[in-house]
Design an enzyme around this catalytic site. Structure first.
Site, PDB file in Angstrom:
ATOM      1  N   GLU A  25     -32.856   3.158 -13.033  1.00 29.49           N
ATOM      2  CA  GLU A  25     -32.337   4.501 -12.796  1.00 29.49           C
ATOM      3  C   GLU A  25     -31.847   4.603 -11.352  1.00 29.49           C
ATOM      4  O   GLU A  25     -32.458   4.017 -10.439  1.00 29.49           O
ATOM      5  CB  GLU A  25     -33.452   5.513 -13.052  1.00 29.49           C
ATOM      6  CG  GLU A  25     -33.060   6.964 -12.818  1.00 29.49           C
ATOM      7  CD  GLU A  25     -34.249   7.910 -12.948  1.00 29.49           C
ATOM      8  OE1 GLU A  25     -34.019   9.107 -13.188  1.00 29.49           O
ATOM      9  OE2 GLU A  25     -35.405   7.451 -12.791  1.00 29.49           O
TER      10      GLU A  25
ATOM     11  N   LYS B 169     -30.828  12.472 -19.780  1.00 27.27           N
ATOM     12  CA  LYS B 169     -32.239  12.654 -19.459  1.00 27.27           C
ATOM     13  C   LYS B 169     -32.679  14.103 -19.699  1.00 27.27           C
ATOM     14  O   LYS B 169     -32.020  15.049 -19.282  1.00 27.27           O
ATOM     15  CB  LYS B 169     -32.490  12.243 -18.007  1.00 27.27           C
ATOM     16  CG  LYS B 169     -33.955  12.225 -17.598  1.00 27.27           C
ATOM     17  CD  LYS B 169     -34.117  11.721 -16.171  1.00 27.27           C
ATOM     18  CE  LYS B 169     -35.574  11.666 -15.730  1.00 27.27           C
ATOM     19  NZ  LYS B 169     -35.713  11.197 -14.338  1.00 27.27           N
TER      20      LYS B 169
ATOM     21  N   CYS C 181     -37.284   7.156 -17.093  1.00 32.30           N
ATOM     22  CA  CYS C 181     -38.321   7.482 -16.120  1.00 32.30           C
ATOM     23  C   CYS C 181     -39.308   8.536 -16.609  1.00 32.30           C
ATOM     24  O   CYS C 181     -40.131   8.256 -17.468  1.00 32.30           O
ATOM     25  CB  CYS C 181     -37.666   7.898 -14.803  1.00 32.30           C
ATOM     26  SG  CYS C 181     -38.763   7.654 -13.367  1.00 32.30           S
TER      27      CYS C 181
END
Length: 638
Positions: A95, A196, A227
């Site tokens: 990321e 995300k 993440c």
């Protein structure tokens, strides 16, 4: 002129030559291992990347943004070539790896591209770069995949226009900005785009609505998330339960939150807890605690890298993984009996069914960090094991845990809190362990509220940072000299989602994961057991249970731990803003440190150190600002 061979001979010879060529290709080597033409294994790669990022914060033009991103994409190209040379079928990058973290909504805009939805558009940016404007990054990633006949997964920024007059959620500037994971197939096509959902202090992006995104390969189905998403039900658990993913391609910019949420510890526990393969690629910025990547399977770590030294190099990891079939559970994943482990008999006996109300610790107003004598109201069978145990309370990542100290070389410890009960059988190898270190066994049952709200129940064995007292038993430490000959942790939780981990100390003060041969996990019984083969000192071992159904019930905040946690809540909230400022200061300090050392980050030298053959192939650069591209195959917690 040579005479043609008879038809039958030509056919046979051609078949032999075809099979010979097929088996010689690294990325197809797994095909010959299955009798029914279905692969039984594949080769995965992840790259922990030290991102080249802006030295100062300012507004960039698009050409300036492309110039900076080019430096990172050059590294991606090098590492993709190396991974392909080593036979990888898929590679994952971290990321924020193309431009770095710490942008505002305005300053990141020149780094964004409009990414089409591959469910509606079939497109290879490498083959058709002019179809959509300003897609230079997508073209570079697409060509990496095509040139090496490999799947490439990376993280980048997406911008999508919206109409403020029609869409009530549309931002005032008329566009959505998303933190986005993209996947490109071996022929260069964009095969998946994921936005995300669970942002972590990312004001530059909009949080997307939950949407399960995955892509299928000949070696399994891959779910995509980024993440902080791994903490929550959406999209991770939905992908697992409803869409039967067996693999996770996972870009992350994860800051260690020791002891339980180190990158390698928690990400590997996700693979072990759910029985999936996880390809986790993190940034490598040790000064800011961004480090820890790996390739994890349901049996444990296949490869990992953890190096917190300031100027340690980034690293490429390549490892083989089994192709998983959710319809056929891995026999090594749900171990039927833990009394026999690695051919040796485990001396631990099955503990009695001791989950009795008489031994449950009642929630009371506590004075943290002090010893209290626990009233013993237990049956005779356990009385001799836990009489005179002292209970104390210490913060671990801003949660108030109930602990008991390990004050003997071997024994049994039980500790409970509300609906969670934990038991520990342990034995310390006194022949190789140094005296004087303090370990504690703890439990927590409540809504974690620091930097995100999520409900957890935890059983954990931790090395206390200070051997003279219990006040730092929840603090991070990288030093341990205590070797356990046996550890058995069993948790009684209210949720089936349990994530186990065993993290060891290493001589260089980095973290190490216990290997597949050194421990086992029985999912059905939430039982973690180490092997007599465990030789290195232990830092912590844990079972982390997630009750996703209780995440949104904010009214229960703090009730799972104690009234003390409510008392500490205000202090924690005040600390969040301070922590955020510290992160900003840390980022600037890292930049200043790099400038002070006057070091030019030479990523090609890092690549050459990892694979001397890289010198033979050169830098492998692809210029974003030109249209030239060779179609020939090249060899080789935030």
């Amino acid at each position: 002129m040579e005479q043609p061979l008879p038809t039958t001979t030509t056919t046979t010879t051609a078949a032999i030559l075809f099979l010979s060529v097929l088996t010689s290709l690294p990325h197809l080597s797994w095909m010959t291992s299955a009798s029914d033409s279905h692969p039984t294994k594949f080769r995965a790669a992840v790259y922990e990347h030290r991102v080249v990022m802006p030295v100062i914060k300012r507004h960039f033009t698009r050409p300036e943004a492309l110039e900076l991103m080019q430096k990172n994409l050059d590294v991606y190209k090098q590492q993709t070539d190396i991974a392909r040379e080593q036979g990888a079928d898929i590679i994952v990058f971290p990321e924020d790896g193309i431009y770095g973290p710490m942008f505002t909504r305005q300053t990141i805009y020149p780094f964004l591209e409009t990414i089409p939805d591959p469910r509606r558009v079939t497109w290879s940016p490498c083959d058709d770069p002019e179809r959509f404007p300003d897609t230079e990054v997508q073209r570079a990633l697409s060509c990496m995949a095509k040139d090496n006949f490999i799947y490439v997964v990376a993280d980048m920024g997406d911008k999508q226009p919206c109409d403020v007059t029609q869409d009530p959620k549309c931002p005032p500037d008329g566009r959505y900005q998303y933190n986005t994971a993209v996947a490109f197939g071996p022929e260069g096509h964009l095969v998946a785009r994921y936005h995300k959902v669970n942002l972590f202090f990312e004001d530059q992006f909009n949080a997307a609505d939950p949407e399960p995104i995955y892509f299928d390969t000949t070696f399994g189905r891959f779910g995509l998330f980024i993440c902080f998403d791994i903490i929550f039900q959406e999209p991770a658990i939905t992908l697992y339960e409803k869409y039967n993913i067996t693999n996770v391609a996972y870009p992350t910019a994860w800051m260690d939150a020791m002891p339980l949420l180190s990158a390698i510890g928690f990400h590997s526990s996700f693979a072990r807890g759910l029985g999936v393969n996880v390809l986790a690629a993190n940034l490598h910025l040790p000064f800011s605690k961004f480090h820890g990547s790996g390739i994890y399977s349901p049996k444990g770590e296949a490869a990992f890298y953890y190096n917190k030294k300031l100027f340690s190099p980034p690293k490429l990891m390549v490892a083989d993984l089994r192709v998983l079939d959710r319809a056929k559970p891995d026999p090594h994943y749900n171990i039927g009996s833990l009394h026999i482990l690695n051919g040796r008999r485990n001396s631990f006996k099955s503990s009695p069914d001791w989950l009795v109300e008489e031994n449950r610790i009642e929630t009371k107003l506590r004075k943290p960090l002090k010893y209290f004598r626990k009233e013993s109201r237990v049956d005779n069978e356990l009385d001799s094991l836990i009489t005179d145990d002292a209970v104390f309370y210490s913060e671990l990542f801003h949660d108030n845990f109930t602990f008991k100290a390990l004050d003997k070389d071997a024994g049994f410890v039980k500790v409970c809190e509300n609906d969670a009960c934990c038991e520990l059988h342990y034995s310390i190898n006194t022949n190789v362990s140094k005296r004087g270190e303090l370990f504690a066994f703890g439990v927590f049952d409540g809504l974690h509220t620091y930097q995100g709200k999520y409900y957890i129940q935890v059983c954990t064995l931790v090395k206390c940072a200070d051997s003279k007292g219990p006040s730092l038993c929840g603090s991070s430490t990288f030093v341990s000299n205590t070797v356990f000959s046996q550890i058995q942790i069993r948790g009684h939780f209210g949720s089936k989602y349990v994530y186990p981990q065993v993290v060891l100390a290493s001589p260089d003060k980095n973290l190490r994961l216990a290997s597949q041969e050194e421990w086992a996990y029985h999912r059905g019984n939430s039982l973690l057991t180490t092997s007599p083969d465990l030789r290195d000192p232990v830092l912590f071992a844990a079972l982390i249970s997630r009750d996703y159904s209780r995440d949104s019930n904010a009214s229960q905040s703090g009730t799972g731990a104690s009234q003390d946690q409510n008392i500490l809540g205000k202090k924690k909230e005040e600390g969040e803003e301070e922590d955020r400022k510290k992160k900003e200061e840390t980022y600037q300090l890292e930049i200043q440190e790099l400038e002070k050392e006057n070091r030019e980050l030479d990523f090609s030298s890092f690549a050459a150190e990892q694979n001397p053959k890289e010198k033979e192939y050169g830098s492998g650069k692809t210029d974003l600002t030109t249209d030239h591209h060779s179609d020939g195959l090249s060899p080789g917690y935030s």
